[in-house]
Design a protein around this motif. Structure first.
Motif, PDB file in Angstrom:
ATOM      1  N   TRP A 135      42.883  -4.126  10.713  1.00 25.25           N
ATOM      2  CA  TRP A 135      41.910  -4.941   9.463  1.00 25.25           C
ATOM      3  C   TRP A 135      42.045  -6.564  10.192  1.00 25.25           C
ATOM      4  O   TRP A 135      42.984  -7.508  10.719  1.00 25.25           O
ATOM      5  N   VAL A 136      40.749  -6.708  10.015  1.00 27.86           N
ATOM      6  CA  VAL A 136      40.196  -8.173  10.144  1.00 27.86           C
ATOM      7  C   VAL A 136      38.921  -8.380   9.492  1.00 27.86           C
ATOM      8  O   VAL A 136      38.431  -8.110   8.526  1.00 27.86           O
ATOM      9  N   PRO A 137      39.290 -10.151   8.784  1.00 25.66           N
ATOM     10  CA  PRO A 137      38.159 -10.298   7.554  1.00 25.66           C
ATOM     11  C   PRO A 137      36.522 -10.175   7.486  1.00 25.66           C
ATOM     12  O   PRO A 137      36.200 -10.343   6.887  1.00 25.66           O
ATOM     13  N   TRP A 138      36.274 -10.733   8.578  1.00 27.45           N
ATOM     14  CA  TRP A 138      35.134 -11.029   9.188  1.00 27.45           C
ATOM     15  C   TRP A 138      34.771 -10.155  10.522  1.00 27.45           C
ATOM     16  O   TRP A 138      35.633  -9.833  11.336  1.00 27.45           O
ATOM     17  N   ARG A 139      33.861  -8.603  10.345  1.00 30.25           N
ATOM     18  CA  ARG A 139      33.606  -8.213  11.823  1.00 30.25           C
ATOM     19  C   ARG A 139      32.168  -8.303  12.412  1.00 30.25           C
ATOM     20  O   ARG A 139      31.185  -8.182  11.580  1.00 30.25           O
ATOM     21  N   GLU A 140      32.351  -8.467  13.230  1.00 30.44           N
ATOM     22  CA  GLU A 140      30.548  -8.441  14.480  1.00 30.44           C
ATOM     23  C   GLU A 140      29.966  -7.762  13.811  1.00 30.44           C
ATOM     24  O   GLU A 140      29.923  -6.499  13.533  1.00 30.44           O
ATOM     25  N   GLY A 141      28.456  -8.196  13.577  1.00 28.45           N
ATOM     26  CA  GLY A 141      27.716  -6.911  12.865  1.00 28.45           C
ATOM     27  C   GLY A 141      27.668  -6.984  11.628  1.00 28.45           C
ATOM     28  O   GLY A 141      27.029  -5.783  11.438  1.00 28.45           O
ATOM     29  N   GLY A 142      29.080  -7.429  10.799  1.00 25.87           N
ATOM     30  CA  GLY A 142      28.360  -7.560   9.484  1.00 25.87           C
ATOM     31  C   GLY A 142      29.526  -6.470   9.359  1.00 25.87           C
ATOM     32  O   GLY A 142      29.952  -6.196  10.057  1.00 25.87           O
TER      33      GLY A 142
END
Length: 69
Positions: free
Chosen positions: A60-67
């Motif tokens: 889990w990451v709160p933000w992922r590159e590419g949206g």
């Protein structure tokens, strides 16, 4: 959640990204601020499968590159 949880109890949370990653991330941030401990959190890919046809889980990451997602 704290009101209904017995001492030593656990909460299992399942969320979808249809409401957006930012809302899911805010929920977990609030849970931490309220004193909850996150034991394990991951994303499950419901479309792709691994080489043995098993499910794919990602950290889990709160933000992922590419949206989204």
């Amino acid at each position: 959640m704290q009101w209904f949880l017995a001492p030593g109890g656990r909460v299992w949370c399942v969320a979808g990204f249809h409401t957006g990653r930012a809302i899911v991330a805010a929920f977990f941030e609030t849970a931490l601020e309220d004193g909850f401990e996150i034991e394990r959190i991951f994303e499950r890919d419901l479309v792709s499968r691994d080489e043995e046809d098993g499910e794919i889980r990602r950290e889990w990451v709160p933000w992922r590159e590419g949206g989204e997602p």
